[in-house]
Design an enzyme around this catalytic site. Structure first.
Site, PDB file in Angstrom:
ATOM      1  N   ASP A 216      -0.159  -9.770  -5.157  1.00 38.83           N
ATOM      2  CA  ASP A 216      -0.940  -8.539  -5.103  1.00 38.83           C
ATOM      3  C   ASP A 216      -2.434  -8.866  -5.281  1.00 38.83           C
ATOM      4  O   ASP A 216      -2.801  -9.701  -6.114  1.00 38.83           O
ATOM      5  CB  ASP A 216      -0.450  -7.654  -6.260  1.00 38.83           C
ATOM      6  CG  ASP A 216      -0.938  -6.230  -6.188  1.00 38.83           C
ATOM      7  OD1 ASP A 216      -0.538  -5.528  -5.256  1.00 38.83           O
ATOM      8  OD2 ASP A 216      -1.705  -5.828  -7.093  1.00 38.83           O
ATOM      9  N   GLU A 279      -1.954 -10.807  -0.631  1.00 35.07           N
ATOM     10  CA  GLU A 279      -2.580  -9.569  -0.171  1.00 35.07           C
ATOM     11  C   GLU A 279      -4.096  -9.756  -0.233  1.00 35.07           C
ATOM     12  O   GLU A 279      -4.656  -9.968  -1.314  1.00 35.07           O
ATOM     13  CB  GLU A 279      -2.181  -8.374  -1.048  1.00 35.07           C
ATOM     14  CG  GLU A 279      -2.724  -7.077  -0.461  1.00 35.07           C
ATOM     15  CD  GLU A 279      -2.782  -5.911  -1.455  1.00 35.07           C
ATOM     16  OE1 GLU A 279      -2.853  -4.770  -1.002  1.00 35.07           O
ATOM     17  OE2 GLU A 279      -2.791  -6.157  -2.678  1.00 35.07           O
TER      18      GLU A 279
HETATM   19  C1  GLC Z   1      -2.091  -3.490  -4.203  1.00 38.73           C
HETATM   20  C2  GLC Z   1      -0.793  -2.765  -3.975  1.00 38.73           C
HETATM   21  C3  GLC Z   1      -1.004  -1.309  -4.278  1.00 38.73           C
HETATM   22  C4  GLC Z   1      -1.436  -1.168  -5.726  1.00 38.73           C
HETATM   23  C5  GLC Z   1      -2.657  -2.026  -6.012  1.00 38.73           C
HETATM   24  C6  GLC Z   1      -2.884  -2.181  -7.487  1.00 38.73           C
HETATM   25  O1  GLC Z   1      -3.065  -3.111  -3.313  1.00 38.73           O
HETATM   26  O2  GLC Z   1      -0.358  -2.983  -2.662  1.00 38.73           O
HETATM   27  O3  GLC Z   1       0.161  -0.557  -4.051  1.00 38.73           O
HETATM   28  O4  GLC Z   1      -1.722   0.177  -6.027  1.00 38.73           O
HETATM   29  O5  GLC Z   1      -2.500  -3.332  -5.523  1.00 38.73           O
HETATM   30  O6  GLC Z   1      -1.913  -3.022  -8.045  1.00 38.73           O
END
Ligand code: GLC
Length: 547
Positions: A216, A279
């Protein structure tokens, strides 16, 4: 088959010599609380995923990515973790996790977990200890700063969910940083103990047999250690949301993010055949740098190009795909996705008439696709009656159109109560009451989206050119995006008509349609020298006698 049409444009001309499982495969994202409820409490669980392992094998995917399964007070529905080393009791137990993993592995399906290393829940014992004050050995595990002389927060950094990224806590009489909700304090990655603790978290799950992680907000792990203000965004103008008013150059994407990506990858590499997806929601030229200069960061940063396209036309897609291919560092393997738990569903974004075309694009581009559960049924976004829900997605508190609950609704298995998801009232209402949006109705229907997606996955699985072949664009009529995938075992071409007019593509004589978005009524198997494409039709063509 490559003599006509004339070839031009971008070319990615290498085939992995020994493709890893994740290069050949398709990753299917499951939002665990919405997949299948085995315990009957209205919330999806791990036993439910295990029970549906046969479905996943039948569908033909290779790996699942599970959104967070850890204990959570649900400020951000699981992305606020209160214990990295356990399973939320609503989802099951560690023993049930092991059983689910075994059920997946028996069917040759890998499982990767969401790892959230940037922040924890404010209920995590680490934070509770940290906020007890500077005397606590864990105080420095989170980011604490003093007020500015006028009593305001330490700098102008903003939370991704809106408002200041700082919350004042008494005790210890200082501000803590949260890049998201106040219930999600950021860990202090400058602290070596924090880095080690997160590496140990990874080992805990890798030792249990998980096949990797989707990390993440990977690019947030590095921040300016001097905490300088973020500069104004020179491109901001009235009409753009206020959250874009500042650039985030100091609060995230600092060069140390790469160091930290390498650190996480080094743990992955302690184990054979594990995968790290990162991500990274940055413009593509910056996102690709998270492959690492020596390909030693994420195996694949998420690639949001197709989710962020403003215009869904052949030209726009072709330029975006070619640009991304050109940006990739040598030897890097791309990811493609149409959506995830944060983006509107593809069926709602494009409308049912263009959805299959998008699916064909996703599953034929060079790279590993990540697939969002329910898209195989063509599930739309939900539209909840105002006031129906007590739950609030944090970004939606200030900006209702940023509500992500509408894309996290229960998977729809069968007509009847709660679409077969649960015996109890589900935690979120269904996206649609139409029984056509169920696995049971679609699985034996030759014209259904599910049947089409299954054929597509099957063809991809059997055709090395589609999974690991090279990519090059072909010249094509207006509105059509055409490309070719080559592999020593065979060649395929993909022709996608993004327009609402019929088009014709000239191909060499020795080719036949392997699959069309128009369904099994298309002239499958017939040899031809030109292909007529209906509005929004896509076809995959191959050489006769070999896929
Ligand atoms: C990432 C996740 C999202 C979440 C954020 C904070 O972007 O995909 O769903 O709210 O991180 O953890």
């Amino acid at each position: 088959m490559c003599d006509t049409p004339e070839v031009e444009g971008a070319e990615s001309s290498w085939v992995p010599e020994w493709p890893a499982w994740w290069q050949r495969g398709v990753v299917y994202q499951i939002y665990p609380r919405s997949f299948f409820d085995a315990s009957g409490d209205g919330i999806g669980d791990l036993a439910g995923i295990g029970e549906k392992a046969d479905y996943l094998a039948w569908l033909g995917i290779d790996a699942v990515w599970l959104s967070p399964i850890y204990p959570t007070p649900d400020v951000d529905l699981g992305y606020d973790i209160a214990d990295y080393l356990d399973v939320d009791p609503r989802f099951g137990t560690l023993e049930e996790f092991d059983a689910m993993l075994a059920a997946l592995h028996e069917r040759d399906i890998r499982a990767i977990l969401d790892l959230v290393p940037n922040h924890t829940s404010d209920q995590h014992p680490w934070f509770i200890e940290s906020r007890s004050g500077p005397g606590s050995p864990r105080h420095d595990w989170y980011v604490w700063r003093e007020s500015r002389p006028d009593g305001s927060p330490p700098n102008n950094w903003e939370s991704h969910f809106g408002g200041s990224a700082w919350t004042y806590a008494q005790p210890p009489g200082r501000w803590y940083l949260h890049s998201f909700a106040p219930g999600q304090p950021d860990l202090n990655w400058e602290n070596p103990e924090v880095r080690e603790a997160l590496q140990d978290v990874m080992r805990f799950w890798l030792d249990r047999g998980v096949d990797g992680f989707r990390v993440d907000v990977l690019w947030l792990l590095g921040k300016d250690p001097g905490f300088a203000d973020n500069p104004p965004n020179p491109d901001w103008h009235e009409g753009l949301p206020p959250r874009f008013r500042l650039l985030r150059t100091n609060s995230e994407g600092w060069p140390t993010s790469h160091e930290r990506a390498r650190l996480l990858r080094s743990v992955i590499d302690e184990y054979p055949e594990r995968l790290m997806i990162g991500e990274v929601v940055l413009p593509p030229d910056r996102a690709v740098t998270y492959h690492g200069e020596h390909l030693d960061e994420a195996h694949m940063p998420h690639n949001f190009v197709l989710t962020e396209l403003q215009e869904w036309s052949a030209d726009a897609i072709r330029s975006a795909v070619e640009a991304y291919e050109r940006l990739l560092p040598p030897g890097a393997w791309p990811n493609w996705l149409l959506g995830d738990h944060d983006f509107p569903r593809i069926a709602s974004r494009l409308g049912p008439e263009r959805m299959r075309l998008a699916h064909m694009l996703l599953l034929t581009l060079r790279g590993t696709p990540t697939w969002y559960y329910g898209d195989e049924l063509g599930l739309p976004d939900a539209s909840f009656r105002p006031g129906l829900l007590t739950l609030v997605d944090p970004p939606a508190a200030a900006t209702p159109e940023r509500d992500r609950l509408i894309i996290r609704t229960p998977m729809q298995w069968s007509p009847g109560p709660h679409a077969g998801f649960s015996e109890a009232e589900p935690w979120l209402p269904l996206a649609s009451d139409d029984p056509t949006f169920t696995v049971e109705r679609q699985r034996d229907d030759p014209d259904s989206t599910l049947t089409f997606v299954r054929f597509l996955l099957d063809l991809r699985g059997q055709t090395p050119a589609l999974s690991v072949g090279t990519f090059r664009s072909l010249s094509a009529p207006p509105d059509v995006f055409s490309f070719q995938r080559d592999h020593p075992d065979g060649t395929v071409q993909v022709h996608l008509n993004f327009g609402d007019e019929p088009r014709e593509v000239v191909v060499s004589q020795a080719s036949r349609i392997l699959l069309s978005t128009a369904g099994p009524t298309a002239p499958n198997g017939q040899e031809m020298d030109r292909v007529a494409l209906g509005p929004y039709e896509g076809v995959i063509i191959g050489e006769p006698g070999r896929p």
